[in-house]
Design a protein around this motif. Structure first.
Motif, PDB file in Angstrom:
ATOM      1  N   SER A 147     -64.277  60.381  63.138  1.00 18.69           N
ATOM      2  CA  SER A 147     -64.602  60.006  64.513  1.00 18.69           C
ATOM      3  C   SER A 147     -65.983  60.513  64.889  1.00 18.69           C
ATOM      4  N   TYR A 148     -66.683  59.719  65.721  1.00 19.09           N
ATOM      5  CA  TYR A 148     -68.012  60.069  66.213  1.00 19.09           C
ATOM      6  C   TYR A 148     -68.009  59.834  67.722  1.00 19.09           C
ATOM      7  N   THR A 149     -68.364  60.870  68.489  1.00 18.91           N
ATOM      8  CA  THR A 149     -68.169  60.832  69.942  1.00 18.91           C
ATOM      9  C   THR A 149     -69.470  61.105  70.690  1.00 18.91           C
ATOM     10  N   ALA A 150     -69.679  60.315  71.759  1.00 26.08           N
ATOM     11  CA  ALA A 150     -70.774  60.557  72.706  1.00 26.08           C
ATOM     12  C   ALA A 150     -70.161  60.864  74.063  1.00 26.08           C
ATOM     13  N   THR A 151     -70.763  61.795  74.786  1.00 30.26           N
ATOM     14  CA  THR A 151     -70.263  62.178  76.115  1.00 30.26           C
ATOM     15  C   THR A 151     -71.259  61.837  77.214  1.00 30.26           C
ATOM     16  N   ASP A 152     -72.336  61.120  76.857  1.00 27.28           N
ATOM     17  CA  ASP A 152     -73.366  60.779  77.839  1.00 27.28           C
ATOM     18  C   ASP A 152     -73.653  59.284  77.863  1.00 27.28           C
ATOM     19  N   PHE A 153     -72.710  58.478  77.385  1.00 25.60           N
ATOM     20  CA  PHE A 153     -72.937  57.045  77.297  1.00 25.60           C
ATOM     21  C   PHE A 153     -73.063  56.438  78.689  1.00 25.60           C
ATOM     22  N   VAL A 154     -73.969  55.477  78.839  1.00 26.05           N
ATOM     23  CA  VAL A 154     -74.195  54.804  80.121  1.00 26.05           C
ATOM     24  C   VAL A 154     -73.879  53.313  79.956  1.00 26.05           C
ATOM     25  N   PRO A 155     -72.712  52.842  80.430  1.00 24.39           N
ATOM     26  CA  PRO A 155     -72.394  51.421  80.340  1.00 24.39           C
ATOM     27  C   PRO A 155     -73.075  50.624  81.440  1.00 24.39           C
ATOM     28  N   GLU A 156     -73.534  49.434  81.105  1.00 25.09           N
ATOM     29  CA  GLU A 156     -74.185  48.546  82.063  1.00 25.09           C
ATOM     30  C   GLU A 156     -73.774  47.108  81.759  1.00 25.09           C
ATOM     31  N   LEU A 157     -73.220  46.440  82.742  1.00 27.07           N
ATOM     32  CA  LEU A 157     -72.759  45.071  82.539  1.00 27.07           C
ATOM     33  C   LEU A 157     -73.904  44.156  82.130  1.00 27.07           C
ATOM     34  N   ASN A 158     -73.631  43.305  81.165  1.00 26.99           N
ATOM     35  CA  ASN A 158     -74.563  42.296  80.660  1.00 26.99           C
ATOM     36  C   ASN A 158     -75.759  42.878  79.919  1.00 26.99           C
ATOM     37  N   ALA A 159     -75.751  44.183  79.676  1.00 30.65           N
ATOM     38  CA  ALA A 159     -76.816  44.800  78.881  1.00 30.65           C
ATOM     39  C   ALA A 159     -76.478  44.665  77.394  1.00 30.65           C
ATOM     40  N   SER A 160     -77.508  44.567  76.579  1.00 29.75           N
ATOM     41  CA  SER A 160     -77.351  44.450  75.137  1.00 29.75           C
ATOM     42  C   SER A 160     -77.472  45.829  74.493  1.00 29.75           C
TER      43      SER A 160
END
Length: 278
Positions: free
Chosen positions: A99-112
């Motif tokens: 497993s590889y984990t990020a705790t600072d991911f920023v999701p943005e709709l329609n972003a690539s």
């Protein structure tokens, strides 16, 4: 003419008898072993109303078809996801168990977003768009079948945005089963109207609570899941099941384009609810 018909029928009978008797023979199947394959389980899931900052990607190496050992966890890889519109890079830290984990991911709709994996001297990559999910309106329970051969079916309703192609994934997890069942639909015939995704299951019995997630997904992932679902359920289609076709994901080896990489990198927002079978 009558004698010819009799002999024809006798010949057919002998052929059928031979085929039936041959069914008892033990056949050793020699399955070619093309070596290990990198298996990428990279699903970025963003629940509505949350920050979505903690995300996990799983990497494994496949084993031979008849091998009793499970797939081998991949450790020591370098895994990042880049948000293309602002070049933000999110590092997924190795948990030393596949497993590889990020705790600072920023999701943005329609972003690539682009996934990059460095492992064993090879560079793997895939690009996908984070798709919005609809809001679940309600869940309804119906009965399918008759004469004692029935199954409970759940229908999850939501509003489909108009004038745009949309694809959806439904994930149904009963409390009495360890794994979810999946269903996918498009809005080809329901664009701009209330739509629904349905699932029936012989394990749906009174008192079972079903966790339900509805995702927005890309067309490519919709096509991928369609093949996966058809093949995983092909034994339910009678004596002539669907012929398997290669299930190709979106991950590629930049260093060697001929390498077959298993799995998929996808991103999707989802709405969630639960329903208790009554």
């Amino acid at each position: 003419m009558k004698n010819i018909n009799i002999y024809n029928k006798l010949g057919v009978l002998l052929v059928i008898t031979g085929l039936l008797s041959s069914c008892t023979d033990v056949i050793d199947v020699n399955v070619p072993n093309g070596g290990t394959r990198l298996v990428v389980d990279a699903s970025i899931k963003w629940q509505k109303g949350t920050l979505g900052e903690t995300q996990t990607i799983n990497l494994r190496e496949s084993t031979a078809f008849f091998d009793n050992n499970p797939d081998v966890p991949v450790t020591g890889a370098l895994v990042t996801v880049t948000k293309e519109n602002d070049a933000s890079i999110f590092v997924f830290a190795d948990q030393n168990n596949g497993s590889y984990t990020a705790t600072d991911f920023v999701p943005e709709l329609n972003a690539s977003y682009t996934l990059k994996i460095l492992y064993n001297g090879n560079s793997y990559t895939a690009t996908e768009t984070l798709i919005a999910a609809p809001v679940i309106n309600r869940v309804e329970q119906t009965i399918e079948g008759s004469d004692g051969d029935t199954e409970i079916q759940l229908q999850v309703f939501f509003d489909d945005p108009g004038d745009v192609e949309n694809y959806y994934l439904g994930e149904f997890t009963p409390s009495n089963l360890p794994l979810p069942s999946l269903a996918v639909i498009s809005d080809e015939f329901t664009d701009g109207n209330e739509n629904y995704i349905e699932n029936d299951n012989e394990d749906y019995v009174a008192g079972v609570t079903v966790g339900i997630n509805v995702y927005g997904i890309s067309q490519r992932y919709y096509d991928y899941l369609n093949i996966l679902i058809q093949q995983s359920g092909s034994d339910e289609g009678g004596p002539f099941p669907t012929i398997p076709v290669p299930l190709k994901g979106n991950c590629t080896n930049v260093s060697d384009s001929n390498e077959e990489v298993l799995g998929y990198f996808r991103l999707g927002e989802f709405d969630t609810t639960s329903f208790t079978i009554n």
